[in-house]
Design a protein around this motif. Structure first.
Motif, PDB file in Angstrom:
ATOM      1  N   HIS A 111     -26.306  -4.030 -39.967  1.00 25.92           N
ATOM      2  CA  HIS A 111     -27.102  -2.802 -39.915  1.00 25.92           C
ATOM      3  C   HIS A 111     -26.366  -1.615 -39.296  1.00 25.92           C
TER       4      HIS A 111
ATOM      5  N   THR B 207     -33.259  -2.113 -36.432  1.00 26.16           N
ATOM      6  CA  THR B 207     -32.993  -2.976 -37.583  1.00 26.16           C
ATOM      7  C   THR B 207     -32.171  -4.210 -37.204  1.00 26.16           C
TER       8      THR B 207
ATOM      9  N   PHE C  70     -29.325  -6.407 -45.743  1.00 21.25           N
ATOM     10  CA  PHE C  70     -28.080  -5.654 -45.605  1.00 21.25           C
ATOM     11  C   PHE C  70     -26.933  -6.486 -46.172  1.00 21.25           C
TER      12      PHE C  70
ATOM     13  N   TRP D  81     -27.928  -1.549 -48.785  1.00 23.42           N
ATOM     14  CA  TRP D  81     -29.202  -1.721 -48.081  1.00 23.42           C
ATOM     15  C   TRP D  81     -30.286  -0.968 -48.833  1.00 23.42           C
TER      16      TRP D  81
END
Length: 150
Positions: free
Chosen positions: A58, A78, A86, A105
């Motif tokens: 992330h 996240t 991701f 993402w």
């Protein structure tokens, strides 16, 4: 020597003070700007030429040849998604070029999971006065300059 820092994603420019996380809002790791990304699957791009010195699903830090590091954080909190949603395309230690896709993402998925999808782009450990030509409103285009550092 100055470094142009490009937007890793397309979307609405948001002041760092409006990011819903005190670490970013209070510029504790450095100044910068944030982007509220467009929805749907997309790629987060490298903001500068350099080396991937930190890589999480992330978030990432790219260090330029001058040692300056730029942090890109895909959404707020996240890390709690434990990488779900991701897809990193690079590895730590890899050399990258500005505009190169680094992580796939979907901001809509981040929002659906209950998190903010805002993307802070931070000049790590820089003085606020070291940044210029900063976008302060409107829309950012992925790969276009957000600010100049130096």
């Amino acid at each position: 020597m100055s470094t142009g820092v490009a937007s890793p994603v397309a979307g609405k420019v948001v002041a760092m003070g409006d990011v819903p996380d005190p670490v970013f809002a209070q510029r504790l790791v450095g100044p910068g700007v944030a982007i509220e990304p467009e929805g749907g699957p997309q790629e987060a791009l490298a903001p500068i030429d350099g080396t991937v010195v930190t890589l999480h699903p992330h978030a990432f830090v790219i260090a330029g040849a001058d040692g300056r590091g730029v942090l890109v954080h895909l959404g707020i909190d996240t890390v709690k998604q434990k990488g779900e949603g991701f897809t990193p395309h690079v590895v730590q230690g890899e050399s990258v070029r500005a505009g190169q896709p680094l992580i796939g993402w979907n901001p809509d998925s981040v929002r659906a999971a209950g998190y903010s999808a805002v993307v802070p782009v931070v000049a790590l450990d820089a003085a606020e006065t070291a940044l210029s030509e900063m976008l302060t409103g409107g829309e950012a285009v992925a790969g276009d300059r957000l600010f100049v550092w130096g």
